[in-house]
Motif scaffolding. Structure first.
Motif, PDB file in Angstrom:
ATOM      1  N   VAL A  65       5.821   6.036   1.398  1.00  0.00           N
ATOM      2  CA  VAL A  65       6.285   7.330   0.876  1.00  0.00           C
ATOM      3  C   VAL A  65       7.652   7.676   1.440  1.00  0.00           C
ATOM      4  O   VAL A  65       8.542   8.121   0.710  1.00  0.00           O
ATOM      5  N   MET A  98      -4.294   1.406   4.346  1.00  0.00           N
ATOM      6  CA  MET A  98      -3.477   1.998   3.280  1.00  0.00           C
ATOM      7  C   MET A  98      -3.104   3.443   3.633  1.00  0.00           C
ATOM      8  O   MET A  98      -1.937   3.827   3.566  1.00  0.00           O
ATOM      9  N   GLY A  99      -4.096   4.221   4.037  1.00  0.00           N
ATOM     10  CA  GLY A  99      -3.879   5.648   4.262  1.00  0.00           C
ATOM     11  C   GLY A  99      -3.090   5.962   5.520  1.00  0.00           C
ATOM     12  O   GLY A  99      -2.278   6.890   5.536  1.00  0.00           O
ATOM     13  N   LEU A 146       0.791   3.610   3.382  1.00  0.00           N
ATOM     14  CA  LEU A 146       1.264   4.699   2.531  1.00  0.00           C
ATOM     15  C   LEU A 146       2.293   5.610   3.209  1.00  0.00           C
ATOM     16  O   LEU A 146       3.307   5.953   2.586  1.00  0.00           O
ATOM     17  N   PHE A 184      -2.605   2.967  -7.394  1.00  0.00           N
ATOM     18  CA  PHE A 184      -3.778   2.264  -6.829  1.00  0.00           C
ATOM     19  C   PHE A 184      -4.515   1.486  -7.913  1.00  0.00           C
ATOM     20  O   PHE A 184      -4.928   0.352  -7.705  1.00  0.00           O
ATOM     21  N   PHE A 215       5.670   4.741  -6.346  1.00  0.00           N
ATOM     22  CA  PHE A 215       4.715   4.500  -5.252  1.00  0.00           C
ATOM     23  C   PHE A 215       4.361   3.014  -5.150  1.00  0.00           C
ATOM     24  O   PHE A 215       4.248   2.459  -4.064  1.00  0.00           O
ATOM     25  N   ILE A 253       4.707   0.734  -1.899  1.00  0.00           N
ATOM     26  CA  ILE A 253       3.554   0.074  -1.263  1.00  0.00           C
ATOM     27  C   ILE A 253       3.810  -1.435  -1.147  1.00  0.00           C
ATOM     28  O   ILE A 253       3.575  -2.041  -0.103  1.00  0.00           O
ATOM     29  N   LEU A 268      -0.067   8.431  -7.562  1.00  0.00           N
ATOM     30  CA  LEU A 268      -0.741   7.606  -6.553  1.00  0.00           C
ATOM     31  C   LEU A 268      -1.974   6.934  -7.134  1.00  0.00           C
ATOM     32  O   LEU A 268      -2.197   5.735  -6.933  1.00  0.00           O
TER      33      LEU A 268
END
Lengths: 259, 219
Positions: free
Chosen positions: B143, B134-135, B139, B42, B108, B112, B38
């Motif tokens: 995922v 994002m969180g 994401l 990023f 990932f 994304i 991850l």
């Protein structure tokens, strides 16, 4: 004390490469006003809407919300967006969350409401848009019209001062357009300030306080619905409306005449 | 040809210890390589070019060179060039983690990037920060989308742990090869270890398939 409109765009310009999307657009929106933006596809209506809540940056000109310039910093844009709801053409519900969580995610993460309070607010809004029985399902189990009503409720959960609608019925089946427009009409009746990009001329005629006609990135005419639909000043407004087959008739889509 | 399966049963403890270390290596590596992947994803998506290039260089190095070489490299080059002396087990975990993080980061990143722009806009329009979008929105969907690819990496990793036998980490392959050399029961020992790998590996693959079906995001 000088009067400040809730939203003021001044000489906004925006290009995408060689394409001029907005060519010096200025628009004021007053509190409680419903403004409909109409015009041909690609005329800049949606681009303006996205500039109003800083989802799109402007090349020049200013946008001020409640007297605050929204371009200043990323934090300012966030503060503005909290107070400005947006409804998208493709709903953009969060598919991994239930309908209820779609409504609580904004208030809990942005407004820091506790979950119980956010849920209470969410349930009241679902009741209002007629979807309380769908609280625990995921968006994929809903029809397009239901999804758009949830999307409206999601934006309202932030208790915005103004709502932006970007062609909210363009992706819907004809039979579900009415239910979405009826919710929007209800909001307008409750005094919500609304800026609506739409191809629903009947809605614009019945619900708008002012109609703004776009063409090639410019505003070519602004006026009350009676002027725009019955006696347009600009020749291009007449052309646009006649291309749509608009001859001043109204279709019954569940919207009552504006009082 | 006479078969002597008692060599397998008499040494069950050796197989068990080896299998437990194989599982430990797999779980530890993945536990580190998920956050590692991850982080690399990023960094690779960073608008700062130097950052994204550095992450890309790391990822492409570990994706394009053999894992066997990477393990040797960590084992022999780190002490010689940088004076970093690690025991065998730590070496194995570092080597495997770098490799699997590189693969996970690409998984990932693909996940994304597969989430459409409208989901970002919807989150931002609610007043969320980019980190919150994002969180909380991008994401979780990403995922779920890449879970099958992560599952494949997991199963590959489980098998690839056998490569650390070359630096004498006593995992399942190492102890089996050692037992083979000591007993000369090649067929029995290698067959037994193949059966153990399969018995451990197949349910893992099926479990991850089930997780994917259970929590699939329907649009």
């Amino acid at each position: 004390m000088t009067h400040t409109p809730i939203l003021a765009a001044r000489d906004v310009r925006k290009r995408y490469g060689a394409v001029v999307a907005l060519d010096g657009v200025s628009l004021d929106v007053e509190r409680g006003e419903v403004v409909c933006l109409i015009g041909p596809s690609g005329s800049g209506k949606s681009t303006l809407l996205r500039c109003l809540n800083a989802l799109e940056t402007v090349d020049s000109g200013t946008v001020a919300f409640e007297g605050r310039d929204i371009r200043a910093k990323a934090d300012d844009a966030r503060l503005v967006r909290r107070r400005m709801g947006m409804v998208f053409q493709n709903f953009e519900l969060f598919p991994h969350l239930s309908v209820l969580r779609n409504l609580t995610i904004g208030p809990t993460t942005v407004l820091r409401l506790d979950m119980a309070e956010a849920e209470q607010r969410a349930r009241a809004l679902l009741l209002r848009v007629g979807l309380i029985d769908k609280a625990m399902v995921h968006p994929s189990a809903l029809s397009g019209g239901q999804q758009q009503r949830v999307a409206i409720a999601r934006a309202l959960a932030m208790e915005p001062a103004l709502m932006l609608f970007d062609e909210p019925t363009s992706a819907l089946d004809p039979e579900t357009i009415g239910e979405v427009l009826a919710v929007m009409k209800g909001l307008a009746d409750d005094g919500m300030t609304m800026v609506v990009v739409t191809h629903e001329m009947d809605f614009a005629r019945r619900v708008a306080d002012r109609v703004v006609v776009f063409d090639h990135g410019r505003i070519i005419e602004v006026g009350p619905p009676a002027q725009i639909f019955e006696a347009p000043h600009a020749a291009r407004t007449r052309d646009f409306l006649s291309h749509l087959g608009w001859h001043g008739e109204s279709i019954d889509i569940g919207i009552k005449e504006k009082t | 040809m006479s078969l002597h399966w008692d060599v397998v049963f008499d040494n069950w403890r050796i197989f068990l210890d080896g299998a437990l270390l194989t599982i430990l290596l797999t779980v530890t590596t993945m536990a580190l390589a998920i956050p590692g992947g991850l982080l690399l994803a990023f960094l690779r998506l960073s608008p700062i070019r130097a950052v994204s290039l550095a992450a890309a260089a790391f990822v492409e190095f570990f994706r394009a060179t053999p894992l066997l070489l990477q393990i040797y490299w960590v084992y022999y080059v780190l002490p010689a060039a940088f004076g970093i002396q690690l025991d065998q087990l730590t070496t194995a975990i570092v080597g495997l983690t770098c490799n699997v993080s590189a693969f996970n980061s690409e998984t990932f990143r693909a996940g994304i990037l597969s989430i459409r722009e409208g989901q970002w806009n919807a989150g931002l329009a609610l007043g969320m920060s980019r980190a919150q979008v994002m969180g909380r929105i991008v994401l979780p969907q990403a995922v779920m989308r890449v879970l099958p690819a992560l599952a494949s990496t997991w199963v590959s990793l489980f098998k690839d742990t056998s490569l650390v036998a070359i630096i004498s980490v006593p995992e399942l392959s190492y102890v089996s090869l050692k037992l083979r050399a000591e007993t000369y029961r090649i067929l029995e020992v290698l067959t037994a270890v193949a059966v153990i790998y399969w018995l451990l590996g197949y349910p893992q693959a099926k479990l991850v398939d089930w997780i994917h079906r259970r929590w699939k995001v329907v649009e």
